[in-house]
Design a protein around this motif. Structure first.
Motif, short mmCIF file in Angstrom:
data_model
loop_
_atom_site.label_atom_id
_atom_site.label_comp_id
_atom_site.label_asym_id
_atom_site.label_seq_id
_atom_site.Cartn_x
_atom_site.Cartn_y
_atom_site.Cartn_z
N LYS A 1 -10.97 24.91 -87.46
CA LYS A 1 -11.34 25.73 -86.42
C LYS A 1 -10.53 25.57 -85.11
CE LYS A 1 -14.49 21.61 -85.46
NZ LYS A 1 -16.07 21.18 -85.34
N SER A 2 -9.46 24.65 -85.16
CA SER A 2 -8.48 24.41 -84.42
C SER A 2 -7.54 25.42 -84.41
CB SER A 2 -8.16 22.88 -84.39
OG SER A 2 -9.16 22.25 -83.80
N CYS A 3 -7.36 26.37 -85.31
CA CYS A 3 -6.26 27.21 -85.46
C CYS A 3 -6.78 28.65 -85.64
CB CYS A 3 -5.56 26.95 -86.79
SG CYS A 3 -4.05 27.91 -87.06
N LYS A 4 -6.58 29.42 -84.49
CA LYS A 4 -7.09 30.76 -84.52
C LYS A 4 -6.19 31.83 -83.90
CE LYS A 4 -11.17 29.80 -86.03
NZ LYS A 4 -11.55 30.33 -87.44
N ILE A 5 -6.35 32.89 -83.73
CA ILE A 5 -5.74 34.29 -83.38
C ILE A 5 -5.64 34.21 -81.65
CG2 ILE A 5 -5.23 36.29 -83.38
CD1 ILE A 5 -6.23 36.54 -86.22
N LEU A 6 -4.40 34.48 -81.09
CA LEU A 6 -4.44 34.88 -79.97
C LEU A 6 -3.78 36.04 -79.89
CD1 LEU A 6 -2.41 33.44 -76.66
CD2 LEU A 6 -3.05 35.73 -77.16
N TYR A 7 -4.86 37.23 -79.64
CA TYR A 7 -4.63 38.74 -79.89
C TYR A 7 -4.22 39.17 -78.58
CZ TYR A 7 -5.02 43.40 -81.90
OH TYR A 7 -4.78 44.67 -82.35
N ASP A 8 -2.81 39.48 -78.40
CA ASP A 8 -2.11 40.00 -77.05
C ASP A 8 -2.23 41.51 -77.45
OD1 ASP A 8 -0.19 41.04 -75.55
OD2 ASP A 8 0.12 39.02 -75.08
N ASP B 1 1.49 24.71 -93.70
CA ASP B 1 1.54 23.17 -93.75
C ASP B 1 1.68 22.55 -92.49
OD1 ASP B 1 1.24 23.20 -96.53
OD2 ASP B 1 3.27 23.02 -97.18
N ALA B 2 2.61 23.11 -91.57
CA ALA B 2 2.75 22.44 -90.42
C ALA B 2 1.77 22.65 -89.58
CB ALA B 2 3.95 22.98 -89.68
N LEU B 3 0.86 23.81 -89.60
CA LEU B 3 -0.26 24.14 -88.71
C LEU B 3 -1.34 23.31 -89.00
CD1 LEU B 3 -0.13 28.01 -88.16
CD2 LEU B 3 0.97 26.21 -86.57
N ARG B 4 -1.54 22.91 -90.40
CA ARG B 4 -2.56 22.15 -90.71
C ARG B 4 -2.53 20.94 -89.91
NH1 ARG B 4 -3.01 23.37 -97.38
NH2 ARG B 4 -4.32 25.17 -97.08
N ARG B 5 -1.12 20.32 -90.17
CA ARG B 5 -1.16 18.85 -89.58
C ARG B 5 -1.47 18.81 -88.04
NH1 ARG B 5 4.34 16.29 -91.58
NH2 ARG B 5 3.33 14.36 -90.31
N GLY B 6 -0.95 20.06 -87.39
CA GLY B 6 -1.36 20.09 -85.77
C GLY B 6 -2.72 20.42 -85.81
N ALA B 7 -3.50 21.05 -86.68
CA ALA B 7 -4.73 21.05 -86.35
C ALA B 7 -5.80 19.67 -86.47
CB ALA B 7 -5.33 22.10 -87.46
N GLU B 8 -4.90 18.94 -87.48
CA GLU B 8 -5.59 17.62 -87.41
C GLU B 8 -5.59 16.83 -86.16
OE1 GLU B 8 -3.19 15.76 -90.77
OE2 GLU B 8 -4.53 17.17 -92.40
N ILE B 9 -4.35 17.19 -85.35
CA ILE B 9 -4.21 16.42 -84.25
C ILE B 9 -5.41 16.80 -83.23
CG2 ILE B 9 -2.85 16.01 -82.26
CD1 ILE B 9 -0.43 16.05 -84.27
N LEU B 10 -5.68 18.21 -83.20
CA LEU B 10 -6.38 18.93 -82.04
C LEU B 10 -7.76 19.01 -82.31
CD1 LEU B 10 -4.10 21.97 -81.23
CD2 LEU B 10 -3.90 19.98 -80.29
N GLU B 11 -8.24 18.96 -83.72
CA GLU B 11 -9.56 19.04 -83.88
C GLU B 11 -10.48 18.14 -83.69
OE1 GLU B 11 -12.29 20.12 -88.01
OE2 GLU B 11 -10.06 20.95 -87.74
N PRO B 12 -10.08 16.77 -83.44
CA PRO B 12 -10.93 15.73 -82.93
C PRO B 12 -11.38 15.76 -81.60
CG PRO B 12 -9.27 14.77 -84.57
CD PRO B 12 -9.04 16.20 -84.28
N LEU C 1 -10.13 20.94 -79.59
CA LEU C 1 -9.11 21.80 -78.85
C LEU C 1 -8.62 22.76 -80.05
CD1 LEU C 1 -6.90 19.15 -76.98
CD2 LEU C 1 -8.82 20.39 -76.15
N VAL C 2 -8.30 23.96 -79.59
CA VAL C 2 -7.75 25.22 -80.39
C VAL C 2 -6.26 25.75 -80.23
CG1 VAL C 2 -8.29 27.28 -81.27
CG2 VAL C 2 -10.21 25.94 -80.49
N MET C 3 -5.49 25.61 -81.19
CA MET C 3 -4.27 26.36 -80.93
C MET C 3 -4.41 27.71 -81.35
SD MET C 3 -1.82 24.68 -83.99
CE MET C 3 -2.61 24.34 -85.71
N VAL C 4 -3.98 28.72 -80.37
CA VAL C 4 -4.08 29.98 -80.87
C VAL C 4 -2.52 30.49 -81.00
CG1 VAL C 4 -6.46 30.52 -79.68
CG2 VAL C 4 -4.49 30.36 -78.27
N LEU C 5 -2.51 30.96 -82.41
CA LEU C 5 -1.36 31.49 -82.77
C LEU C 5 -0.84 32.88 -82.28
CD1 LEU C 5 -1.37 30.40 -86.50
CD2 LEU C 5 -0.79 29.16 -84.57
N GLU C 6 0.06 33.37 -81.55
CA GLU C 6 0.41 34.74 -80.93
C GLU C 6 1.58 35.39 -81.68
OE1 GLU C 6 1.53 36.54 -76.73
OE2 GLU C 6 1.70 34.49 -76.97
#
Length: 308
Positions: free
Chosen positions: A209-216, A164-175, A178-183
């Motif tokens: 598309k603004s919430c993806k994986i950072l594969y460390d 739920d929180a990440l969806r709201r973050g993605a709404e800010i970034l997507e326009p 930008l992409v937040m990558v979860l690590e």
């Protein structure tokens, strides 16, 4: 042609060639000493012994060595003037910006798994401020870590809160594209996000598309192993990679990970599918001083020398 005119003409050509060479020259030697198959992103301090303490000189050295991207976890905390100075020089050098960390974007003190509004507000404020920084430094990716487990809640409820929180973050970034990558990390068993399959599930749940994986690769070697297998399983949600050998979190060739094979897999598949990853060099140097920095460069040249 008269001898005098010939000499003047010859000197003019030589002078022009010298001027061109000088304009292309670098205080650290010829540019692009090595051409890599993948786009490796070094960080400030990695080559400080060779390039000096000034961050602009460090950028020049990175580019001279063929490292054509940068990542800087602390970019959001830098003064605006310094951010602009970095971006200007990177543009001149033709370098790309990799990840920076979203300031207070989720941590042990404000875990998104708890579902508390005050924590969500802190996260969303970080996302909003990250947009301005990303535009300033020509960045696309920013690292987000959801924080710790909320042990009092069932795991499914915690996962729902994070989505739920990440969806709201993605709404800010997507326009803004930008992409937040979860690590997922291995630093502490208290961290909520720990494996690639768990991160894959959350990204699918956020469905942006603004919430993806950072594969460390370093962290995932510690937490789950089977690196190529797990990259393959979660490939569609991966947008960024980071590097570090295990044990020690130093450059490739210093631990147990066969980075030449890992890099080849990523290269072959990304070229086949038309994808282009930045590979963050998020590790320390195994040896001190200039000699250690040269050994690090050699390690990357060796690990990147797979047959195409």
């Amino acid at each position: 042609m008269h001898r005098r005119n010939f000499v003047k003409s010859t000197m003019g050509i030589a002078g022009a060639a010298l001027a061109t060479a000088e304009s292309m020259a670098s205080p650290f030697g010829p540019k692009a000493k090595h051409s890599y198959n993948l786009k490796y992103a070094s960080h400030f301090g990695m080559f400080a012994n060779s390039a000096g303490k000034d961050i602009i000189d460090q950028l020049k050295f990175m580019a001279d060595q063929g490292f054509m991207a940068l990542e800087d976890n602390g970019m959001m905390k830098r003064p605006v003037a310094e951010q602009e100075r970095i971006a200007k020089e990177m543009s001149r050098l033709g370098m790309e910006m990799g990840v920076f960390v979203v300031d207070k974007g989720g941590n042990g003190a404000n875990t998104l798994a708890a579902g508390k509004q005050e924590y969500i507000d802190i996260f969303l404020d970080g996302c909003k401020r990250a947009v301005d920084v990303a535009k300033r430094v020509n960045a696309k990716y920013m690292t987000v870590v959801p924080g710790n487990f909320e042990r009092k809640l069932p795991i499914g409820v915690q996962t729902g809160h994070v989505i739920d929180a990440l969806r709201r973050g993605a709404e800010i970034l997507e326009p803004h594209g930008l992409v937040m990558v979860l690590e997922p990390l291995s630093d502490s068993p208290d961290l909520f996000l720990r494996t690639s399959d768990q991160t894959y599930e959350i990204c699918r749940g956020v469905n942006s598309k603004s919430c993806k994986i950072l594969y460390d690769i370093y962290h995932m070697q510690k937490n789950e192993g089977r690196i190529i297998h797990n990259i393959d399983m979660t490939w569609s949600e991966i947008d960024y990679f980071q590097i570090g050998d295990e044990p020690g979190r130093k450059e490739p060739t210093t631990g147990e990970i066969n980075y030449k094979n890992v890099f080849k897999y990523i290269y072959d598949r990304s070229k086949k599918e038309g994808r282009d990853f930045i590979m963050g060099m998020e590790h320390g140097n195994s040896k001190p001083g200039k000699d250690g920095e040269m050994d690090l460069i050699k390690a990357y040249q060796e690990s990147d020398s797979f047959a195409k």
